[in-house]
Design a protein around this motif. Structure first.
Motif, PDB file in Angstrom:
ATOM      1  N   LYS A  50      14.969   0.150 -45.868  1.00 43.49           N
ATOM      2  CA  LYS A  50      15.231  -1.282 -45.969  1.00 43.49           C
ATOM      3  C   LYS A  50      14.984  -1.936 -44.618  1.00 43.49           C
ATOM      4  O   LYS A  50      15.519  -1.498 -43.598  1.00 43.49           O
ATOM      5  CB  LYS A  50      16.665  -1.525 -46.405  1.00 43.49           C
ATOM      6  N   SER A  51      14.179  -2.983 -44.615  1.00 41.63           N
ATOM      7  CA  SER A  51      13.949  -3.775 -43.409  1.00 41.63           C
ATOM      8  C   SER A  51      14.011  -5.237 -43.789  1.00 41.63           C
ATOM      9  O   SER A  51      14.082  -5.588 -44.965  1.00 41.63           O
ATOM     10  CB  SER A  51      12.612  -3.400 -42.770  1.00 41.63           C
ATOM     11  N   PHE A  52      13.972  -6.122 -42.799  1.00 45.18           N
ATOM     12  CA  PHE A  52      14.247  -7.526 -43.065  1.00 45.18           C
ATOM     13  C   PHE A  52      13.307  -8.195 -44.065  1.00 45.18           C
ATOM     14  O   PHE A  52      13.752  -8.589 -45.127  1.00 45.18           O
ATOM     15  CB  PHE A  52      14.288  -8.337 -41.769  1.00 45.18           C
ATOM     16  N   PRO A  53      12.015  -8.306 -43.815  1.00 48.50           N
ATOM     17  CA  PRO A  53      11.234  -9.043 -44.818  1.00 48.50           C
ATOM     18  C   PRO A  53      10.963  -8.230 -46.080  1.00 48.50           C
ATOM     19  O   PRO A  53      11.041  -8.745 -47.174  1.00 48.50           O
ATOM     20  CB  PRO A  53       9.929  -9.395 -44.105  1.00 48.50           C
TER      21      PRO A  53
ATOM     22  N   THR B  81      11.958   3.263 -39.283  1.00 50.12           N
ATOM     23  CA  THR B  81      10.798   2.754 -40.011  1.00 50.12           C
ATOM     24  C   THR B  81      10.277   3.853 -40.933  1.00 50.12           C
ATOM     25  O   THR B  81      10.624   5.021 -40.782  1.00 50.12           O
ATOM     26  CB  THR B  81       9.680   2.338 -39.042  1.00 50.12           C
TER      27      THR B  81
ATOM     28  N   LYS C 187      18.700   2.329 -37.157  1.00 50.12           N
ATOM     29  CA  LYS C 187      17.683   1.896 -38.112  1.00 50.12           C
ATOM     30  C   LYS C 187      16.374   2.595 -37.791  1.00 50.12           C
ATOM     31  O   LYS C 187      16.119   2.988 -36.665  1.00 50.12           O
ATOM     32  CB  LYS C 187      17.513   0.384 -38.046  1.00 50.12           C
TER      33      LYS C 187
ATOM     34  N   ASN D 116      19.590   2.595 -42.664  1.00 48.66           N
ATOM     35  CA  ASN D 116      18.823   1.729 -43.558  1.00 48.66           C
ATOM     36  C   ASN D 116      17.931   2.527 -44.510  1.00 48.66           C
ATOM     37  O   ASN D 116      16.945   2.032 -45.020  1.00 48.66           O
ATOM     38  CB  ASN D 116      17.993   0.729 -42.755  1.00 48.66           C
TER      39      ASN D 116
ATOM     40  N   SER E  31      11.111  -4.093 -48.081  1.00 47.12           N
ATOM     41  CA  SER E  31      11.552  -2.697 -48.091  1.00 47.12           C
ATOM     42  C   SER E  31      10.344  -1.837 -48.417  1.00 47.12           C
ATOM     43  O   SER E  31       9.516  -2.196 -49.242  1.00 47.12           O
ATOM     44  CB  SER E  31      12.635  -2.473 -49.135  1.00 47.12           C
TER      45      SER E  31
END
Length: 113
Positions: free
Chosen positions: A71-74, A9, A7, A49, A76
């Motif tokens: 795509k990240s948890f809280p 950033t 994953k 991701n 995108s």
């Protein structure tokens, strides 16, 4: 040998694609149409991701764009780049247009008879 995708950033993605992105003072950042394949191979091969999509703006003068989504948890994160240039196509060899010589020879043969 298996490739392990990790994953990432958006800041890491921007560092990865920075050689291909052209910054503009006014307007969107742009990327050349011939670099899209390299960017896709670079990002999709390393990160699991990241997704990439292409499209055209709506309207008469629809400009092509490239959207990179991380795509990240809280939330995108998205980066939209305007595509410039036209993709390189394989050049077709131009045939020698020597048909005019054949027509002259046919005309001369016709006139001799």
């Amino acid at each position: 040998m298996t490739v392990r995708r990790v994953k990432t950033t958006m800041s890491k993605v921007q560092k990865e694609i920075s050689p291909y992105v052209h910054k503009h003072v006014f307007g969107r950042d742009t990327v050349d149409a011939n670099d899209i394949e390299r960017i896709a191979v670079l990002l999709l091969g390393q990160y699991n991701n990241v997704s990439i999509s292409q499209g055209l703006d709506q309207g008469k003068d629809g400009k092509p764009w490239l959207k990179i989504t991380v795509k990240s948890f809280p939330f995108s994160e998205e980066k939209i780049l305007e595509v410039t240039g036209t993709p390189k196509k394989k050049e077709k060899k131009k045939k020698d247009d020597l048909n005019w010589i054949d027509r002259i020879e046919e005309y001369e043969a016709f006139m001799d008879n």
